[in-house]
Motif scaffolding. Structure first.
Motif, PDB file in Angstrom:
ATOM      1  N   GLN A  34       0.873  -1.171   0.000  1.00  0.00           N
ATOM      2  CA  GLN A  34       0.000   0.000   0.000  1.00  0.00           C
ATOM      3  C   GLN A  34       0.909   1.219   0.000  1.00  0.00           C
ATOM      4  N   VAL A  35       0.702   2.076  -0.970  1.00  0.00           N
ATOM      5  CA  VAL A  35       1.544   3.254  -1.108  1.00  0.00           C
ATOM      6  C   VAL A  35       0.671   4.421  -1.550  1.00  0.00           C
ATOM      7  N   PRO A  58       2.759 -13.629  -5.673  1.00  0.00           N
ATOM      8  CA  PRO A  58       1.471 -12.954  -5.811  1.00  0.00           C
ATOM      9  C   PRO A  58       1.535 -11.588  -5.120  1.00  0.00           C
ATOM     10  N   VAL A  59       1.379 -10.525  -5.896  1.00  0.00           N
ATOM     11  CA  VAL A  59       1.525  -9.164  -5.371  1.00  0.00           C
ATOM     12  C   VAL A  59       0.246  -8.385  -5.617  1.00  0.00           C
ATOM     13  N   THR A  60      -0.180  -7.667  -4.594  1.00  0.00           N
ATOM     14  CA  THR A  60      -1.261  -6.699  -4.724  1.00  0.00           C
ATOM     15  C   THR A  60      -0.656  -5.332  -4.432  1.00  0.00           C
ATOM     16  N   LEU A  61      -0.710  -4.448  -5.420  1.00  0.00           N
ATOM     17  CA  LEU A  61      -0.199  -3.092  -5.261  1.00  0.00           C
ATOM     18  C   LEU A  61      -1.386  -2.142  -5.232  1.00  0.00           C
ATOM     19  N   GLU A  62      -1.535  -1.427  -4.125  1.00  0.00           N
ATOM     20  CA  GLU A  62      -2.589  -0.423  -3.990  1.00  0.00           C
ATOM     21  C   GLU A  62      -1.933   0.952  -3.917  1.00  0.00           C
ATOM     22  N   ILE A  63      -2.255   1.806  -4.873  1.00  0.00           N
ATOM     23  CA  ILE A  63      -1.749   3.177  -4.860  1.00  0.00           C
ATOM     24  C   ILE A  63      -2.921   4.075  -4.465  1.00  0.00           C
ATOM     25  N   TRP A  64      -2.808   4.677  -3.304  1.00  0.00           N
ATOM     26  CA  TRP A  64      -3.887   5.475  -2.735  1.00  0.00           C
ATOM     27  C   TRP A  64      -3.714   6.936  -3.142  1.00  0.00           C
ATOM     28  N   PRO A  65      -4.721   7.518  -3.793  1.00  0.00           N
ATOM     29  CA  PRO A  65      -4.608   8.896  -4.283  1.00  0.00           C
ATOM     30  C   PRO A  65      -4.324   9.912  -3.169  1.00  0.00           C
ATOM     31  N   ARG A  66      -3.367  10.778  -3.448  1.00  0.00           N
ATOM     32  CA  ARG A  66      -3.031  11.930  -2.596  1.00  0.00           C
ATOM     33  C   ARG A  66      -2.551  11.556  -1.186  1.00  0.00           C
ATOM     34  N   MET A  67      -2.220  10.304  -0.944  1.00  0.00           N
ATOM     35  CA  MET A  67      -1.755   9.915   0.391  1.00  0.00           C
ATOM     36  C   MET A  67      -0.234  10.025   0.459  1.00  0.00           C
ATOM     37  N   ILE A  68       0.257  10.342   1.660  1.00  0.00           N
ATOM     38  CA  ILE A  68       1.683  10.491   1.919  1.00  0.00           C
ATOM     39  C   ILE A  68       2.182   9.278   2.703  1.00  0.00           C
ATOM     40  N   HIS A  69       3.451   9.283   3.043  1.00  0.00           N
ATOM     41  CA  HIS A  69       4.059   8.184   3.779  1.00  0.00           C
ATOM     42  C   HIS A  69       3.339   7.968   5.116  1.00  0.00           C
ATOM     43  N   ALA A  70       3.017   6.719   5.393  1.00  0.00           N
ATOM     44  CA  ALA A  70       2.442   6.290   6.678  1.00  0.00           C
ATOM     45  C   ALA A  70       1.084   6.930   6.985  1.00  0.00           C
ATOM     46  N   TRP A  71       0.295   7.172   5.950  1.00  0.00           N
ATOM     47  CA  TRP A  71      -1.026   7.773   6.170  1.00  0.00           C
ATOM     48  C   TRP A  71      -1.917   6.890   7.033  1.00  0.00           C
ATOM     49  N   HIS A  72      -1.635   5.612   7.115  1.00  0.00           N
ATOM     50  CA  HIS A  72      -2.419   4.702   7.954  1.00  0.00           C
ATOM     51  C   HIS A  72      -2.442   5.145   9.415  1.00  0.00           C
ATOM     52  N   LEU A  73      -1.341   5.760   9.833  1.00  0.00           N
ATOM     53  CA  LEU A  73      -1.236   6.184  11.235  1.00  0.00           C
ATOM     54  C   LEU A  73      -2.255   7.253  11.599  1.00  0.00           C
ATOM     55  N   TRP A  74      -2.810   7.912  10.604  1.00  0.00           N
ATOM     56  CA  TRP A  74      -3.804   8.960  10.828  1.00  0.00           C
ATOM     57  C   TRP A  74      -5.220   8.420  10.717  1.00  0.00           C
ATOM     58  N   ASN A  75      -5.388   7.117  10.873  1.00  0.00           N
ATOM     59  CA  ASN A  75      -6.701   6.489  10.647  1.00  0.00           C
ATOM     60  C   ASN A  75      -7.808   7.041  11.537  1.00  0.00           C
ATOM     61  N   VAL A  86      -8.645  -1.539   6.608  1.00  0.00           N
ATOM     62  CA  VAL A  86      -9.665  -2.553   6.302  1.00  0.00           C
ATOM     63  C   VAL A  86      -9.188  -3.415   5.131  1.00  0.00           C
ATOM     64  N   SER A  87      -8.634  -2.776   4.118  1.00  0.00           N
ATOM     65  CA  SER A  87      -8.133  -3.512   2.963  1.00  0.00           C
ATOM     66  C   SER A  87      -6.997  -4.457   3.357  1.00  0.00           C
ATOM     67  N   ALA A  88      -6.083  -3.979   4.198  1.00  0.00           N
ATOM     68  CA  ALA A  88      -4.983  -4.818   4.663  1.00  0.00           C
ATOM     69  C   ALA A  88      -5.509  -6.012   5.469  1.00  0.00           C
ATOM     70  N   GLY A  89      -6.487  -5.768   6.332  1.00  0.00           N
ATOM     71  CA  GLY A  89      -7.078  -6.852   7.103  1.00  0.00           C
ATOM     72  C   GLY A  89      -7.720  -7.896   6.210  1.00  0.00           C
ATOM     73  N   ALA A  90      -8.435  -7.449   5.195  1.00  0.00           N
ATOM     74  CA  ALA A  90      -9.077  -8.381   4.247  1.00  0.00           C
ATOM     75  C   ALA A  90      -8.024  -9.181   3.500  1.00  0.00           C
ATOM     76  N   PHE A  91      -6.924  -8.537   3.106  1.00  0.00           N
ATOM     77  CA  PHE A  91      -5.838  -9.230   2.413  1.00  0.00           C
ATOM     78  C   PHE A  91      -5.262 -10.331   3.314  1.00  0.00           C
ATOM     79  N   ILE A  92      -5.008  -9.993   4.551  1.00  0.00           N
ATOM     80  CA  ILE A  92      -4.434 -10.967   5.484  1.00  0.00           C
ATOM     81  C   ILE A  92      -5.400 -12.141   5.683  1.00  0.00           C
ATOM     82  N   ARG A  93      -6.678 -11.850   5.870  1.00  0.00           N
ATOM     83  CA  ARG A  93      -7.646 -12.931   6.059  1.00  0.00           C
ATOM     84  C   ARG A  93      -7.705 -13.853   4.823  1.00  0.00           C
TER      85      ARG A  93
END
Length: 96
Positions: A34-35, A58-75, A86-93
């Motif tokens: 996720q980037v 097997p690679v899933t690349l998600e490019i999130w529009p207008r997001m910066i480094h470590a935007w997950h921390l601002w959830n 949520v997407s990461a959790g679904a991938f792991i499951r």
């Protein structure tokens, strides 16, 4: 003033301990990258995704529009951060 000493000698830049792009990737498990599109490491992320895919990982690349480094921390304050988690959790499951 002298120049800073490099962390590694220039000849070692393709050493897999320095850059994962030069590692043997074939044995990696399914990988989620996720980037953000405004991420400093966007080019590195896309290059790694391509290298892993070329190694049959097997690679899933998600490019999130207008997001910066470590935007997950601002959830707590940022909807894309929550959606990315949520997407990461679904991938792991899917891959457990």
């Amino acid at each position: 003033m002298s120049s800073p000493t490099p962390i590694f000698p220039p000849d070692d830049r393709k050493d897999p301990r320095v850059s994962v792009l030069y590692a043997a990737l074939r044995s990696l498990p399914p990988t989620l990258i996720q980037v953000g599109s405004a991420e400093t490491l966007l080019d590195d992320s896309t290059r790694f995704a391509a290298a892993a895919g070329s190694a049959d990982v097997p690679v899933t690349l998600e490019i999130w529009p207008r997001m910066i480094h470590a935007w997950h921390l601002w959830n707590a304050h940022l909807e894309p951060g929550r959606r990315a988690l949520v997407s990461a959790g679904a991938f792991i499951r899917r891959h457990l």
